[in-house]
Each structure stands twice: as C-alpha cells, then as structure tokens.
Design a protein around this motif. Structure first.
Motif, PDB file in Angstrom:
ATOM      1  N   ALA A 159      85.427 -71.932  47.216  1.00 57.17           N
ATOM      2  CA  ALA A 159      85.101 -71.464  48.565  1.00 57.17           C
ATOM      3  C   ALA A 159      85.801 -70.143  48.892  1.00 57.17           C
ATOM      4  CB  ALA A 159      85.488 -72.517  49.601  1.00 57.17           C
ATOM      5  N   TYR A 182      89.088 -69.945  49.827  1.00 56.91           N
ATOM      6  CA  TYR A 182      89.968 -70.180  50.967  1.00 56.91           C
ATOM      7  C   TYR A 182      91.394 -70.406  50.481  1.00 56.91           C
ATOM      8  CZ  TYR A 182      91.865 -72.043  55.275  1.00 56.91           C
ATOM      9  OH  TYR A 182      92.642 -72.231  56.393  1.00 56.91           O
ATOM     10  N   SER A 229      84.165 -64.417  50.158  1.00 51.80           N
ATOM     11  CA  SER A 229      85.114 -65.530  50.234  1.00 51.80           C
ATOM     12  C   SER A 229      85.400 -65.873  51.697  1.00 51.80           C
ATOM     13  CB  SER A 229      86.420 -65.155  49.540  1.00 51.80           C
ATOM     14  OG  SER A 229      87.065 -64.112  50.244  1.00 51.80           O
TER      15      SER A 229
END
Length: 139
Positions: free
Chosen positions: A63, A65, A120
C-alpha cells in the motif's frame, strides 16, 4: 516509467511476505513446531510476531504506508530468520534460502532509504511532496 518502478518494486517484495503470512495463518501447529525445532523461545509468541510482520508488513509495504519503518523491520526480520532457520551452509538449499533472505533485506533497506515513491499512501498523505521532490531530482 520511474514513477511506477517503486510501486512495482514494493509489490514484488511485499507479495511474498503476504503469501508467507497467509500460509502461516493456515499452519499454526507446523509453524510453531518449526520454531521450536530451531530452539527459539516462546514459539506461539514468535508465530504471532512472524504473522504480524509478514502479513501486516507486506500489506503496508504494498500500500505504500509507513514504508520506511516497515521496510526496516522486515529487513531485520529477514536477516534474523535467515540466521535462525537457514544457517546450515553445508546444505546448498539452506545457503540459497539464506542468501535470498539477505537479498530481500538489501531491497528492503533501499525502500527504507528512499521511501515509497510517488504512487503510495505515504505520498498521498504527505500532500504529494514525494512526487515533487522526485520530479525535481529527475531534472
């Protein structure tokens, strides 16, 4: 093209962690037995940590993160598991697995150093500053 390479790299490194974490979820007994066999303490706790790092860390990496701390944690995990589970270098297969862990740690350290890239959640949540810095560095 450079815009997409960090995303592709995160997917290629993160996906095996996700798959391994899912595999461990379906195999509590065999996984804790393997952890016990190498002499690590508290196999059930080690199992939970491994699943959390592999599944959770892999998903976060994909992801994009919090990739810097996640990649660093996964790099340490790769080296630790390589030493704990694949250090019988007389067995060529174990040597290959150890080197695979070392190579993954190297790629993860690159992510820890350079970040998630333009595509992102880290970039989106920072207001796109990563994309601006990347674009400025390209010129």
């Amino acid at each position: 093209m450079n815009r997409y390479l960090p995303l592709i790299g995160r997917i290629l490194i993160g996906l095996p962690f996700v798959m391994s974490g899912l595999g461990k979820l379906a195999a509590f007994g065999p996984t804790t037995a393997m952890i016990s066999a190498v002499g690590l303490p508290l196999p059930p706790l080690a199992y939970v940590v491994a699943v959390a790092l592999e599944l959770g860390g892999g998903l976060l990496l994909i992801a994009g993160y919090q990739v810097r701390p996640v990649a660093l944690a996964l790099a340490v995990f790769c080296v630790a598991t390589g030493v704990a589970f694949h250090s019988n270098f007389v067995d060529q297969n174990q040597m290959i697995h150890f080197l695979k862990n070392v190579m993954m740690a190297g790629g993860l350290l690159q992510i820890a150093a350079f970040g998630a890239g333009a595509i992102s959640l880290d970039n989106r949540l920072s207001g796109g500053r990563v994309a601006v810095v990347t674009a400025a560095a390209a010129h």
